[in-house]
Design a protein around this motif. Sequence first.
Motif, mmCIF file in Angstrom:
data_model
loop_
_atom_site.group_PDB
_atom_site.id
_atom_site.type_symbol
_atom_site.label_atom_id
_atom_site.label_comp_id
_atom_site.label_asym_id
_atom_site.label_seq_id
_atom_site.Cartn_x
_atom_site.Cartn_y
_atom_site.Cartn_z
ATOM 1 N N ARG A 178 0.837 -1.193 0.000
ATOM 2 C CA ARG A 178 0.000 0.000 0.000
ATOM 3 C C ARG A 178 0.875 1.247 0.000
ATOM 4 O O ARG A 178 1.921 1.281 0.630
ATOM 5 N N ASN A 179 0.384 2.294 -0.693
ATOM 6 C CA ASN A 179 1.050 3.583 -0.611
ATOM 7 C C ASN A 179 0.594 4.303 0.649
ATOM 8 O O ASN A 179 -0.187 3.764 1.442
ATOM 9 N N LYS A 180 1.045 5.539 0.845
ATOM 10 C CA LYS A 180 0.721 6.280 2.070
ATOM 11 C C LYS A 180 -0.782 6.476 2.214
ATOM 12 O O LYS A 180 -1.348 6.265 3.299
ATOM 13 N N PHE A 181 -1.435 6.885 1.140
ATOM 14 C CA PHE A 181 -2.884 7.114 1.186
ATOM 15 C C PHE A 181 -3.629 5.820 1.504
ATOM 16 O O PHE A 181 -4.546 5.805 2.335
ATOM 17 N N GLY A 182 -3.226 4.729 0.868
ATOM 18 C CA GLY A 182 -3.862 3.438 1.118
ATOM 19 C C GLY A 182 -3.675 2.965 2.547
ATOM 20 O O GLY A 182 -4.573 2.354 3.133
ATOM 21 N N SER A 183 -2.525 3.276 3.123
ATOM 22 C CA SER A 183 -2.258 2.881 4.511
ATOM 23 C C SER A 183 -3.121 3.668 5.484
ATOM 24 O O SER A 183 -3.590 3.132 6.500
#
Length: 284
Positions: A122-127
Amino acid sequence: MVTLIQKIYICYSLKIFNMENLLTRSISALIYAGLFLFAILFSKETYIGLITIFAGISLWEFSKIIGLKNIIPYILLLVLSIFAYKGNSTLEKTWTLFLLALSILSGIKLLINLFSEGFKKRNKFGSIIIQIEYVVLSFFFLMLLPFINNEYHPNIIIYIILIIWTNDSFAYLVGKNIGKNKLFERVSPKKTIEGFIGGLVFAIIVGGIIGKYSNEFSILNWVIIALIISVFGTLGDLIESKFKRQANVKDSGSIMPGHGGLLDRLDSLFFLAPFVYLYIHFLM
């Protein structure tokens, strides 16, 4: 002679270690259970306050597991805690339903991920989104669970915890003694199908007993609630196990000596909360 003495010393040391570990686990569990029970029974304010603290600690532990710390989930948790404290009249029913639908869909997405192969990056937004979906929203509905028509019913959450404890205890006992077939070996090697069935059966029995002597819901409704708790509680435990396996960690934290982190202790309870809330408020 030296070898024999060494063996005796090792056995004695292991015995002392196991006794000390058991004592540590017991004291830790008693403090946790006592604090939880006091907060539930004292008032709705202490219950929501303690759940908010538990949610914050669990969120912090989960952020370490996925490797991202961000303030946004904590702010949202605080806002939703205030809504829960003020009652559903503050948060319109349409918004409650929207958040419930989002939480249920998030739970289904997590279940799909549980049964998928491999690890999802996951990227930052997904996390940030997964922290909100998995922890914040689930704990929000855990706060709302004891409220029926804006009235606080502490017995509801106590009975739910009792059913979870029954399910977990008998799943362990049955699985340990007769369990042969693995339930989900690549995520949790110790869980067995026999243990799951044993926990489910005894949870349903306790649910029926609660329904017979409680004033909140009927026997049938408590049996169905027990079924939901057993199934989704087990799935919640497996989901957290997969997150930890992805991060290659044994425990979510060390706040509870001998038990690990709060996330480890509450993974079943907060994951099942939206599903039980859905049944109590919209399907009964």
